[in-house]
Write a protein that holds these residues in place. Structure first.
Motif, short mmCIF file in Angstrom:
data_model
loop_
_atom_site.label_atom_id
_atom_site.label_comp_id
_atom_site.label_asym_id
_atom_site.label_seq_id
_atom_site.Cartn_x
_atom_site.Cartn_y
_atom_site.Cartn_z
N ILE A 1 103.97 26.93 41.56
CA ILE A 1 105.35 27.32 41.22
C ILE A 1 106.09 28.00 42.37
O ILE A 1 107.29 28.22 42.28
N LYS A 2 105.38 28.29 43.47
CA LYS A 2 106.06 28.94 44.61
C LYS A 2 107.16 28.04 45.18
O LYS A 2 108.15 28.51 45.70
N LYS A 33 112.69 20.50 46.92
CA LYS A 33 112.70 19.11 46.42
C LYS A 33 111.30 18.57 46.22
O LYS A 33 111.01 17.88 45.25
N GLU A 34 110.41 18.88 47.17
CA GLU A 34 109.03 18.40 47.06
C GLU A 34 108.23 19.38 46.20
O GLU A 34 108.05 20.53 46.56
N ALA A 58 96.73 27.29 48.57
CA ALA A 58 97.15 26.19 47.70
C ALA A 58 95.95 25.66 46.91
O ALA A 58 94.80 25.80 47.34
N ILE A 59 96.22 25.04 45.76
CA ILE A 59 95.15 24.49 44.94
C ILE A 59 94.55 23.27 45.65
O ILE A 59 95.26 22.33 46.01
#
Length: 328
Positions: A5-6, A11-12, A59-60
């Protein structure tokens, strides 16, 4: 799909796709520490725990299945979740069986909801209570009790929410379980005050009752974190109610081509997440600004310090400006 959600404002939208082999999920829930999530699969009727692996930048990176619970329900699961304190999990079928699990997949207790058919089941945000709604016009609120050492003791009845004249479709909590909302087949919703000492014999009481638009589809409800706004799904539309007056504030119509199947407010209460078709839509909680003006105005009517009066007036002004931007 797991979303970061960051970067939702960009857009991406970064996301991770997780495939469930030969099956699909009916429910997903995050663990309180966000290091894992649990999935309930439809065909196998199983609960699977997925562990999250993160990259160096936070990041995941990946999600891998680590535990599969034993299959226990014969019917579809309609309620599913993990407690905020991480002590237990709950799954409940559309019949009358509710199971309380520990996080390793061991059954702590198996309950009969005595509802003939169960419409919904939830864990309270405080992590202490479980509730199930269905054919009965009353809602039994049950406490999942643990010893000080952390061992599971029992599931005990805490109190009942009564007042409806027909079966109850859905139930929703505010952020600290001090208020619970219910919606019934009798065409009404109710808001209960539940910050009570039930061990001393105190009972919850109804704060407000309102009517909603009934259709052939069962409604879903969501209660804002401060309990001031109730959202009710009516087919593909959402009705927003002021819980202080019980009045309908606004309706957002035709959000989807089919019925809405899930709703929840975000932690701040500014947005309502709505699920349907193949998309999650985010609505502004416009009614929340209206109810904040009302609650601040009521506080101004009682004796306050000059600093509090200034803060309340600023909040009212800010909410009025926001409402004006929405054309309200």
């Amino acid at each position: 799909m797991l979303w970061d959600i960051k970067n939702l404002s960009q857009k991406e939208h970064k996301n991770l796709r997780v495939n469930i082999e030969f099956d699909y999920a009916s429910h997903v829930a995050w663990s309180p520490d966000s290091k894992a999530f649990i999935v309930h699969t439809v065909r196998e009727n199983n609960i699977i725990v997925y562990k999250i692996e993160k990259k160096k930048d936070g990041a995941i990176g990946a999600a891998t299945p680590v535990i599969t619970f034993d299959k226990v329900h014969a019917e579809d699961v309609i309620g599913f979740g993990i407690s905020s304190n991480g002590k237990f999990m709950m799954s409940c079928s559309s019949k009358t069986d509710m199971v309380i699990w520990d996080l390793k997949g061991q059954q702590l207790d198996r309950l009969d909801t005595y509802l003939m058919s169960t419409h919904s089941a939830r864990i309270s945000p405080c992590g202490r209570f479980v509730v199930a709604t269905g054919f009965s016009p009353d809602v039994k609120v049950m406490e999942v009790c643990f010893a000080k050492s952390g061992e599971f003791k029992q599931v005990a009845k805490a109190y009942e929410l009564s007042g409806h004249t027909s079966g109850i479709y859905d139930v929703a909590f505010d952020v600290d379980t001090s208020h619970i909302a219910t919606i019934s087949k009798d065409g009404t919703w109710k808001l209960f005050h539940t910050k009570i000492e039930y061990t001393r014999g105190e009972s919850p009481h109804v704060l407000e009752t309102g009517s909603y638009t009934q259709t052939a589809n069962a409604p879903h409800i969501a209660l804002s974190p401060n309990a001031e706004v109730l959202a009710v799904s009516v087919d593909s539309s959402v009705e927003f109610y002021d819980t202080y007056t019980g009045q309908l504030y606004d309706t957002v119509e035709n959000i989807y081509s089919g019925p809405i199947n899930c709703m929840c407010f975000d932690a701040s209460g500014k947005y309502l997440f709505v699920c349907g078709d193949r998309a999650v839509r985010v609505l502004h909680n416009v009614c929340g600004y209206h109810t904040t003006i009302g609650s601040c105005t009521r506080l101004l009517g009682s004796k306050q310090t000059s600093a509090t009066v200034e803060r309340l007036n600023k909040t009212i002004q800010s909410c009025k400006e926001t409402l004006a931007s929405f054309g309200k």
